[in-house]
Write a protein that holds these residues in place. Sequence first.
Motif, PDB file in Angstrom:
ATOM      1  N   UNK A  87      46.056   9.151   3.597  1.00  0.00           N
ATOM      2  CA  UNK A  87      47.127  10.145   3.644  1.00  0.00           C
ATOM      3  C   UNK A  87      46.814  11.167   4.739  1.00  0.00           C
ATOM      4  N   UNK A  88      45.554  11.597   4.842  1.00  0.00           N
ATOM      5  CA  UNK A  88      45.155  12.533   5.892  1.00  0.00           C
ATOM      6  C   UNK A  88      45.296  11.945   7.284  1.00  0.00           C
ATOM      7  N   UNK A  89      44.908  10.687   7.448  1.00  0.00           N
ATOM      8  CA  UNK A  89      45.069  10.012   8.751  1.00  0.00           C
ATOM      9  C   UNK A  89      46.548   9.973   9.130  1.00  0.00           C
ATOM     10  N   UNK A  90      47.398   9.669   8.162  1.00  0.00           N
ATOM     11  CA  UNK A  90      48.830   9.648   8.417  1.00  0.00           C
ATOM     12  C   UNK A  90      49.356  11.005   8.848  1.00  0.00           C
ATOM     13  N   UNK A  91      48.877  12.062   8.196  1.00  0.00           N
ATOM     14  CA  UNK A  91      49.325  13.408   8.554  1.00  0.00           C
ATOM     15  C   UNK A  91      48.914  13.782   9.973  1.00  0.00           C
ATOM     16  N   UNK A  92      47.664  13.512  10.321  1.00  0.00           N
ATOM     17  CA  UNK A  92      47.176  13.862  11.658  1.00  0.00           C
ATOM     18  C   UNK A  92      47.913  13.053  12.726  1.00  0.00           C
ATOM     19  N   UNK A  93      48.088  11.774  12.499  1.00  0.00           N
ATOM     20  CA  UNK A  93      48.724  10.924  13.512  1.00  0.00           C
ATOM     21  C   UNK A  93      50.233  11.146  13.603  1.00  0.00           C
ATOM     22  N   UNK A 123      62.177  13.077   8.241  1.00  0.00           N
ATOM     23  CA  UNK A 123      60.754  12.760   8.375  1.00  0.00           C
ATOM     24  C   UNK A 123      59.869  13.971   8.111  1.00  0.00           C
ATOM     25  N   UNK A 124      60.307  15.173   8.509  1.00  0.00           N
ATOM     26  CA  UNK A 124      59.504  16.364   8.215  1.00  0.00           C
ATOM     27  C   UNK A 124      59.447  16.646   6.726  1.00  0.00           C
ATOM     28  N   UNK A 125      60.505  16.320   5.990  1.00  0.00           N
ATOM     29  CA  UNK A 125      60.446  16.442   4.530  1.00  0.00           C
ATOM     30  C   UNK A 125      59.398  15.466   3.989  1.00  0.00           C
ATOM     31  N   UNK A 126      59.417  14.229   4.487  1.00  0.00           N
ATOM     32  CA  UNK A 126      58.420  13.241   4.069  1.00  0.00           C
ATOM     33  C   UNK A 126      57.010  13.663   4.429  1.00  0.00           C
ATOM     34  N   UNK A 127      56.821  14.186   5.631  1.00  0.00           N
ATOM     35  CA  UNK A 127      55.499  14.658   6.062  1.00  0.00           C
ATOM     36  C   UNK A 127      55.047  15.814   5.169  1.00  0.00           C
ATOM     37  N   UNK A 128      55.968  16.695   4.819  1.00  0.00           N
ATOM     38  CA  UNK A 128      55.630  17.807   3.921  1.00  0.00           C
ATOM     39  C   UNK A 128      55.201  17.297   2.553  1.00  0.00           C
ATOM     40  N   UNK A 147      52.201  10.635  -7.010  1.00  0.00           N
ATOM     41  CA  UNK A 147      53.657  10.782  -7.137  1.00  0.00           C
ATOM     42  C   UNK A 147      54.276  11.393  -5.887  1.00  0.00           C
ATOM     43  N   UNK A 148      53.651  12.433  -5.346  1.00  0.00           N
ATOM     44  CA  UNK A 148      54.210  13.033  -4.130  1.00  0.00           C
ATOM     45  C   UNK A 148      54.037  12.088  -2.944  1.00  0.00           C
ATOM     46  N   UNK A 149      52.997  11.277  -2.955  1.00  0.00           N
ATOM     47  CA  UNK A 149      52.825  10.274  -1.911  1.00  0.00           C
ATOM     48  C   UNK A 149      53.918   9.213  -1.961  1.00  0.00           C
TER      49      UNK A 149
END
Length: 184
Positions: A87-93, A123-128, A147-149
């Motif tokens: 999840x962190x890798x996804x956020x950074x990338x 997408x920003x809602x999803x990233x949030x 659940x949030x993921x």
Amino acid sequence: MPELRVFRRLTETIEGAGVLDKAVDLDRAVVRATARPRALRQLLHGVPLGHPVHPLMVQVPLGAWISAAVLDLLGGRGNARAAKTLVGVGLVSASGASVAGYVDWAELDREQLRTGWVHQAVNWIGISLYGLSWMQRRAGNHGVGKLTGFAGLLVVSVGGYLGGHLAYRQRAGVSDHGEVPFDR
């Protein structure tokens, strides 16, 4: 198929939504003002590669988040830790993919701009949601993190649908010559 017509009506509604134009124009002006150096703009467009770089870059966050969802479904302590990392890798990338997408978006026509604006907002809602997922996982609340993921994956999938609509239906970023021109 009646259910597919719903998606078509939705995208056509977004394309014609003049109510978005003020936000679109403001964001477009910000992108153009901040992506000033021509060499940077060309790099983010993918000119050196001969095709847009944004579609390539979105593979990393999506792959990380889909992999995290698989690990979440499998369960287990080791999988929980690995899912948090993914999840962190996804956020950074996602940040690099977003920047490249914004630069491409700023050059589109009006209907494409509207669709792209909704694409980025979704997408920003999803990233949030993924940001919340990562924070919950870090705090040890793995159930809420999962659940949030899953909610984030659902939302970025809708964003991906809109991105696909931009690329394939609206032909955003596709030149009349079928390639990204190289500046000489």
